[in-house]
Enzyme design. Structure first.
Site, mmCIF file in Angstrom:
data_model
loop_
_atom_site.group_PDB
_atom_site.id
_atom_site.type_symbol
_atom_site.label_atom_id
_atom_site.label_comp_id
_atom_site.label_asym_id
_atom_site.label_seq_id
_atom_site.Cartn_x
_atom_site.Cartn_y
_atom_site.Cartn_z
ATOM 1 N N HIS A 18 -7.114 68.866 51.879
ATOM 2 C CA HIS A 18 -7.013 67.419 51.636
ATOM 3 C C HIS A 18 -5.690 66.912 52.189
ATOM 4 O O HIS A 18 -4.639 67.495 51.938
ATOM 5 C CB HIS A 18 -7.084 67.083 50.143
ATOM 6 C CG HIS A 18 -6.965 65.607 49.896
ATOM 7 N ND1 HIS A 18 -8.050 64.755 49.978
ATOM 8 C CD2 HIS A 18 -5.894 64.819 49.646
ATOM 9 C CE1 HIS A 18 -7.644 63.515 49.771
ATOM 10 N NE2 HIS A 18 -6.338 63.527 49.557
ATOM 11 N N ASP A 35 -13.163 58.235 38.798
ATOM 12 C CA ASP A 35 -12.183 58.081 39.864
ATOM 13 C C ASP A 35 -12.592 56.984 40.826
ATOM 14 O O ASP A 35 -11.758 56.209 41.287
ATOM 15 C CB ASP A 35 -12.000 59.388 40.629
ATOM 16 C CG ASP A 35 -11.065 59.193 41.809
ATOM 17 O OD1 ASP A 35 -9.881 58.896 41.560
ATOM 18 O OD2 ASP A 35 -11.514 59.286 42.962
ATOM 19 N N ARG A 55 -7.071 50.401 41.398
ATOM 20 C CA ARG A 55 -5.677 50.623 41.775
ATOM 21 C C ARG A 55 -5.340 49.917 43.080
ATOM 22 O O ARG A 55 -4.246 49.394 43.264
ATOM 23 C CB ARG A 55 -5.399 52.127 41.917
ATOM 24 C CG ARG A 55 -5.279 52.851 40.591
ATOM 25 C CD ARG A 55 -5.375 54.360 40.765
ATOM 26 N NE ARG A 55 -4.433 54.840 41.765
ATOM 27 C CZ ARG A 55 -4.694 55.827 42.612
ATOM 28 N NH1 ARG A 55 -5.862 56.431 42.607
ATOM 29 N NH2 ARG A 55 -3.781 56.217 43.476
ATOM 30 N N SER A 96 -6.504 61.604 40.921
ATOM 31 C CA SER A 96 -7.599 61.096 41.759
ATOM 32 C C SER A 96 -8.037 62.150 42.769
ATOM 33 O O SER A 96 -9.211 62.492 42.882
ATOM 34 C CB SER A 96 -7.145 59.821 42.484
ATOM 35 O OG SER A 96 -8.096 59.424 43.448
ATOM 36 N N LYS A 131 -11.593 65.012 42.211
ATOM 37 C CA LYS A 131 -12.688 65.121 43.184
ATOM 38 C C LYS A 131 -12.764 66.534 43.759
ATOM 39 O O LYS A 131 -13.841 67.099 43.930
ATOM 40 C CB LYS A 131 -12.503 64.104 44.319
ATOM 41 C CG LYS A 131 -12.722 62.655 43.890
ATOM 42 C CD LYS A 131 -12.869 61.739 45.079
ATOM 43 C CE LYS A 131 -11.589 61.547 45.856
ATOM 44 N NZ LYS A 131 -10.702 60.524 45.303
#
Length: 430
Positions: A87, A166, A173, A188, A192
């Site tokens: 990520h 989320d 947000r 967040s 996931k």
């Protein structure tokens, strides 16, 4: 006043007054918000209190667990290979997922890469891949597992069933000025990734003007928080802090970045993109228990390219198709001769976004061909009048607005000026 609003208010007040939220408060507020019992304006107030007053590791771990519990969890235990995922916290020209997923798959791991769309100045992996004719981002869980088993890699959108809390909170947000809250960013991303079911995870935490984290201190805090969350949930997690003061590679924009990614898979491409792709591949393979694999060899011998072509085709895309090209171009030239010492990632990202490569709101369309090509990077010697940047768009009326974003975006020092480039990988956190 109902007991429900009393509960929401007591949670908001506890964090407003710098208190530690109890596990029961966290579980309740995430569940009630997901079901619509806690209103957006109440969650907005709580998010701002978290941004201003922070959370400790226990609170963040519980908040993450509550978000995971709001939906389903995927299971890759049926696969014949170990799973590894990556990520990135987002940057400009960050097309690394595109060559990385097939490269790591070519070395023996399964890569379930659930990716996102761009918002603001940072690009989105799904938007880039959608510039390939026919390619589909939306896959069912069954289709995702099928592509993973047959090709070793899949890049697709997360299903609605993964961490729905989320999805709701992320959108909130974005419109309430609370994107930068480190506890909320960490939970967040990790809710996931943990719900996705990967066995190991490598985080690419960007630092610099083109990243959400502008300082090494903030990036280190975010990386350490996420590594801790992964470890607490049984996912082998490591983070690299990487430079995002200058855009990655020589392109920013959807089809432009796909073209550059294919060059990397063909054994070429810009040195910085190749270096970071290989660094992340080695970390992913190590985390997956495949220490002896050689990703550099898989790039050189074409096996990573073979996986790319199979992966794109398995998701409906034509890997041999011509990519879209923007109808209009505008060239920015060097105002004088010398050494390019700075090319600001944020300015390039905003300019590419204004050209149509990104979106201001989630529902906005993007132009596949829009973006920026860079003809020089910091450290290069340039001559007066030499092309520095080429702007691409289908809507030439956007050029003025895009050029305004590039004012003051680069520095040219006198010829012979010494220049020391910032390393791509700044730090490793495990």
């Amino acid at each position: 006043m109902t007991s429900t609003s009393m509960d929401a208010i007591s949670v908001i007040r506890a964090k407003r007054d710098r208190g530690e939220l109890t596990p029961e408060q966290i579980d309740w507020v995430i569940d009630a918000y997901t079901r619509g019992e806690v209103a957006d304006y109440q969650m907005a107030a709580l998010s701002m209190a978290i941004l201003l007053n922070g959370m400790n590791r226990r609170e963040i771990a519980r908040w993450t667990a509550a978000m995971i519990a709001s939906g389903e969890r995927m299971d890759f235990s049926s696969l014949s290979r170990p799973t590894a995922d990556k990520h990135s916290t987002g940057g400009v020209g960050d097309k690394i997922t595109l060559p990385l997923a097939p490269l790591v798959a070519a070395c023996g791991a399964a890569v379930p890469q659930l990716s996102g769309r761009g918002l603001g100045h940072t690009g989105g992996t799904l938007d880039k891949l959608e510039s390939i004719p026919g390619w589909r981002a939306q896959l069912s869980n069954e289709e995702m597992l099928s592509v993973l088993e047959s090709t070793g890699a899949v890049i697709c959108a997360a299903g609605d069933g993964l961490a729905p809390a989320d999805k709701k909170l992320y959108a909130l947000r974005d419109v309430t000025g609370t994107v930068e809250a480190i506890p909320l960013i960490a939970s967040s991303i990790m809710s996931k990734k943990i719900a996705e079911g990967t066995g190991s995870l490598v985080l690419d935490v960007k630092v610099g003007s083109g990243a959400f984290m502008k300082t090494v201190e903030d990036a280190t805090e975010l990386a350490s928080t996420m590594v801790g969350l992964g470890t607490d949930h049984g996912v082998r997690t490591v983070a690299l802090l990487t430079d995002m003061s200058t855009p990655l590679g020589l392109t920013a924009g959807n089809a432009l970045e796909v073209r550059e990614s294919v060059e990397v898979l063909a054994g070429g491409g810009p040195a910085d993109v190749v270096e970071l792709t290989l660094a992340l591949a080695r970390e992913m393979l190590d985390a997956a228990g495949l220490k002896d694999a050689d990703p550099a060899k898989a790039l050189a011998d074409g096996s990573a390219m073979d996986v790319w072509r199979r992966m794109i085709a398995a998701q409906g895309g034509d890997p041999g198709a011509e990519l879209p090209v923007a109808r209009e171009q505008h060239v920015v030239t060097a105002p004088g001769a010398g050494v390019l010492t700075r090319l600001d990632a944020y300015a390039v990202g905003v300019s590419a976004w204004r050209l149509g490569a990104g979106r201001a709101r989630k529902e906005d369309p993007v132009q596949a061909g829009a973006g920026i090509e860079m003809h020089a990077k910091p450290g290069d010697t340039v001559s007066a009048g030499q092309p520095l940047l080429t702007l691409h768009t289908d809507t030439p009326e956007k050029f003025g607005y895009a050029l305004a974003a590039l004012e003051g975006a680069f520095d040219i020092a006198p010829a012979g000026t010494a220049f020391t480039p910032r390393p791509i990988v700044l730090e490793r956190i495990a």
